[in-house]
Motif scaffolding. Structure first.
Motif, PDB file in Angstrom:
ATOM      1  N   ILE A 109      95.753 -27.985 -57.243  1.00  0.00           N
ATOM      2  CA  ILE A 109      96.668 -26.882 -57.543  1.00  0.00           C
ATOM      3  C   ILE A 109      97.655 -26.769 -56.406  1.00  0.00           C
ATOM      4  O   ILE A 109      97.287 -26.895 -55.228  1.00  0.00           O
ATOM      5  CB  ILE A 109      95.929 -25.555 -57.795  1.00  0.00           C
ATOM      6  N   HIS A 110      98.922 -26.581 -56.777  1.00  0.00           N
ATOM      7  CA  HIS A 110      99.988 -26.508 -55.781  1.00  0.00           C
ATOM      8  C   HIS A 110     100.815 -25.247 -56.026  1.00  0.00           C
ATOM      9  O   HIS A 110     101.150 -24.949 -57.174  1.00  0.00           O
ATOM     10  CB  HIS A 110     100.878 -27.760 -55.861  1.00  0.00           C
ATOM     11  N   PRO A 111     101.168 -24.514 -54.956  1.00  0.00           N
ATOM     12  CA  PRO A 111     101.856 -23.233 -55.136  1.00  0.00           C
ATOM     13  C   PRO A 111     103.371 -23.341 -55.325  1.00  0.00           C
ATOM     14  O   PRO A 111     104.141 -22.710 -54.595  1.00  0.00           O
ATOM     15  CB  PRO A 111     101.493 -22.465 -53.856  1.00  0.00           C
ATOM     16  N   VAL A 141      95.756 -35.936 -59.562  1.00  0.00           N
ATOM     17  CA  VAL A 141      96.230 -36.398 -58.260  1.00  0.00           C
ATOM     18  C   VAL A 141      96.579 -37.883 -58.316  1.00  0.00           C
ATOM     19  O   VAL A 141      95.805 -38.703 -58.831  1.00  0.00           O
ATOM     20  CB  VAL A 141      95.174 -36.123 -57.171  1.00  0.00           C
ATOM     21  N   ARG A 142      97.742 -38.192 -57.786  1.00  0.00           N
ATOM     22  CA  ARG A 142      98.195 -39.567 -57.595  1.00  0.00           C
ATOM     23  C   ARG A 142      98.467 -39.778 -56.112  1.00  0.00           C
ATOM     24  O   ARG A 142      98.514 -38.816 -55.354  1.00  0.00           O
ATOM     25  CB  ARG A 142      99.483 -39.822 -58.401  1.00  0.00           C
ATOM     26  N   ALA A 143      98.696 -41.036 -55.729  1.00  0.00           N
ATOM     27  CA  ALA A 143      98.792 -41.356 -54.298  1.00  0.00           C
ATOM     28  C   ALA A 143      99.940 -40.618 -53.615  1.00  0.00           C
ATOM     29  O   ALA A 143      99.830 -40.223 -52.452  1.00  0.00           O
ATOM     30  CB  ALA A 143      98.943 -42.855 -54.118  1.00  0.00           C
ATOM     31  N   GLU A 144     101.036 -40.413 -54.313  1.00  0.00           N
ATOM     32  CA  GLU A 144     102.159 -39.664 -53.755  1.00  0.00           C
ATOM     33  C   GLU A 144     101.749 -38.189 -53.643  1.00  0.00           C
ATOM     34  O   GLU A 144     101.134 -37.651 -54.569  1.00  0.00           O
ATOM     35  CB  GLU A 144     103.338 -39.810 -54.723  1.00  0.00           C
ATOM     36  N   MET A 145     102.098 -37.520 -52.557  1.00  0.00           N
ATOM     37  CA  MET A 145     101.683 -36.124 -52.363  1.00  0.00           C
ATOM     38  C   MET A 145     102.314 -35.189 -53.402  1.00  0.00           C
ATOM     39  O   MET A 145     103.504 -35.297 -53.697  1.00  0.00           O
ATOM     40  CB  MET A 145     102.087 -35.654 -50.960  1.00  0.00           C
ATOM     41  N   ASP A 147     102.099 -35.016 -56.562  1.00  0.00           N
ATOM     42  CA  ASP A 147     102.663 -35.767 -57.676  1.00  0.00           C
ATOM     43  C   ASP A 147     101.519 -36.063 -58.636  1.00  0.00           C
ATOM     44  O   ASP A 147     100.357 -36.026 -58.247  1.00  0.00           O
ATOM     45  CB  ASP A 147     103.261 -37.074 -57.122  1.00  0.00           C
ATOM     46  N   GLY A 148     101.845 -36.344 -59.888  1.00  0.00           N
ATOM     47  CA  GLY A 148     100.813 -36.700 -60.858  1.00  0.00           C
ATOM     48  C   GLY A 148     100.991 -35.894 -62.119  1.00  0.00           C
ATOM     49  O   GLY A 148     101.662 -34.853 -62.127  1.00  0.00           O
ATOM     50  N   PRO A 149     100.381 -36.367 -63.213  1.00  0.00           N
ATOM     51  CA  PRO A 149     100.536 -35.709 -64.516  1.00  0.00           C
ATOM     52  C   PRO A 149     100.218 -34.214 -64.445  1.00  0.00           C
ATOM     53  O   PRO A 149      99.173 -33.813 -63.937  1.00  0.00           O
ATOM     54  CB  PRO A 149      99.515 -36.443 -65.389  1.00  0.00           C
ATOM     55  N   ILE A 150     101.134 -33.407 -64.948  1.00  0.00           N
ATOM     56  CA  ILE A 150     100.988 -31.950 -64.886  1.00  0.00           C
ATOM     57  C   ILE A 150     100.043 -31.474 -65.989  1.00  0.00           C
ATOM     58  O   ILE A 150     100.226 -31.790 -67.166  1.00  0.00           O
ATOM     59  CB  ILE A 150     102.381 -31.288 -64.987  1.00  0.00           C
ATOM     60  N   LEU A 151      99.007 -30.730 -65.578  1.00  0.00           N
ATOM     61  CA  LEU A 151      98.061 -30.153 -66.545  1.00  0.00           C
ATOM     62  C   LEU A 151      98.526 -28.777 -66.992  1.00  0.00           C
ATOM     63  O   LEU A 151      98.334 -28.396 -68.152  1.00  0.00           O
ATOM     64  CB  LEU A 151      96.662 -30.044 -65.927  1.00  0.00           C
ATOM     65  N   GLY A 152      99.078 -28.003 -66.071  1.00  0.00           N
ATOM     66  CA  GLY A 152      99.509 -26.655 -66.434  1.00  0.00           C
ATOM     67  C   GLY A 152     100.453 -26.065 -65.407  1.00  0.00           C
ATOM     68  O   GLY A 152     100.470 -26.486 -64.248  1.00  0.00           O
ATOM     69  N   GLN A 153     101.245 -25.114 -65.860  1.00  0.00           N
ATOM     70  CA  GLN A 153     102.131 -24.391 -64.954  1.00  0.00           C
ATOM     71  C   GLN A 153     102.171 -22.922 -65.339  1.00  0.00           C
ATOM     72  O   GLN A 153     102.190 -22.581 -66.530  1.00  0.00           O
ATOM     73  CB  GLN A 153     103.563 -24.957 -64.995  1.00  0.00           C
TER      74      GLN A 153
END
Ligand code: GAR
Length: 208
Positions: A109-111, A141-145, A147-153
């Motif tokens: 999760i990212h703010p 989560v993908r290797a890039e910080m 970054d990666g397929p979005i599950l929800g917003q």
């Protein structure tokens, strides 16, 4: 049920939201381990009080040797028979090798409303940029910080009286709802990916 490890570095409020959801036996993941890189993370005590096993894998003795740190993480995960990792305020960067090993089995999760405002100080940066909407994102989560397929917003409208602290508190409330709900949807529906994106729309909600 999937056996989840929740990775924290500090307060652990998102961890607490996940523990609450996972305490329901119908939730598709069970909290098998809370792991912190920080031995003094307040979240460790909360997890123990909730009756969840905890582990500390301190990054500091490994000083720049991410491989050795991650080998220790992997040992703790194997010992607890973990098959899902939930990053919840875990403030260490993981290497591409580790991330690939957990591909599609590690969520974060990212703010901010990704891809805007990756990294730190997201609330102050959103205010400085003068954006109208802000919020939080869960993603694989993908290797890039960040970054990666979005599950929800989950989004909110920035108010004139918001400062970074008020905004952080408003977004945090959304985080506590978004994380369990978007993870539930990902695990239950076994949603497939297409070109590194969900084949269906991410979970989304807005609070004015
Ligand atoms: C949360 O706001 C989370 O989104 C953020 O740290 C906070 C942890 O709070 N994560 C990141 O910034 C990841 N780069 P918590 O420990 O109370 O869940």
């Amino acid at each position: 049920r999937r056996r989840a490890a929740i990775f924290i570095s500090g307060r652990g409020s998102n961890m607490t939201a996940l523990l609450r959801a996972m305490a329901d036996p119908t939730y598709p993941a069970k909290a098998a381990l809370v792991l912190s890189n920080n031995p003094t993370a307040p979240g460790l005590g909360l997890a123990a009080a909730a009756g969840v096993a905890t582990a500390v894998v301190d990054h500091r003795p490994h000083k720049g040797d991410r491989g050795a740190f991650e080998a220790e993480l992997s040992r703790a995960l194997a010992a607890a028979d973990i098959d899902l990792i939930c990053l919840a305020g875990f403030m260490r960067i993981l290497t591409g090798g580790f991330v690939d090993q957990w591909r599609d089995r590690m969520v974060n999760i990212h703010p901010s409303l990704l891809p805007a405002f990756t990294g730190l100080e997201t609330h102050a940066r959103a205010l400085a940029a003068g954006v109208a909407f802000h919020g939080c994102t869960t993603h694989l989560v993908r290797a890039e910080m960040d970054d990666g397929p979005i599950l929800g917003q989950a989004a909110l409208r920035i108010r004139p009286e918001d400062d970074a602290k008020k905004l952080a508190a408003r977004v945090l409330e959304l985080e506590h709802r978004l994380y369990p709900a978007s993870l539930l949807r990902w695990l239950n529906d076994d949603i497939t990916l297409d070109n590194n994106r969900l084949r269906i729309s991410p979970l989304a909600f807005f609070e004015d």
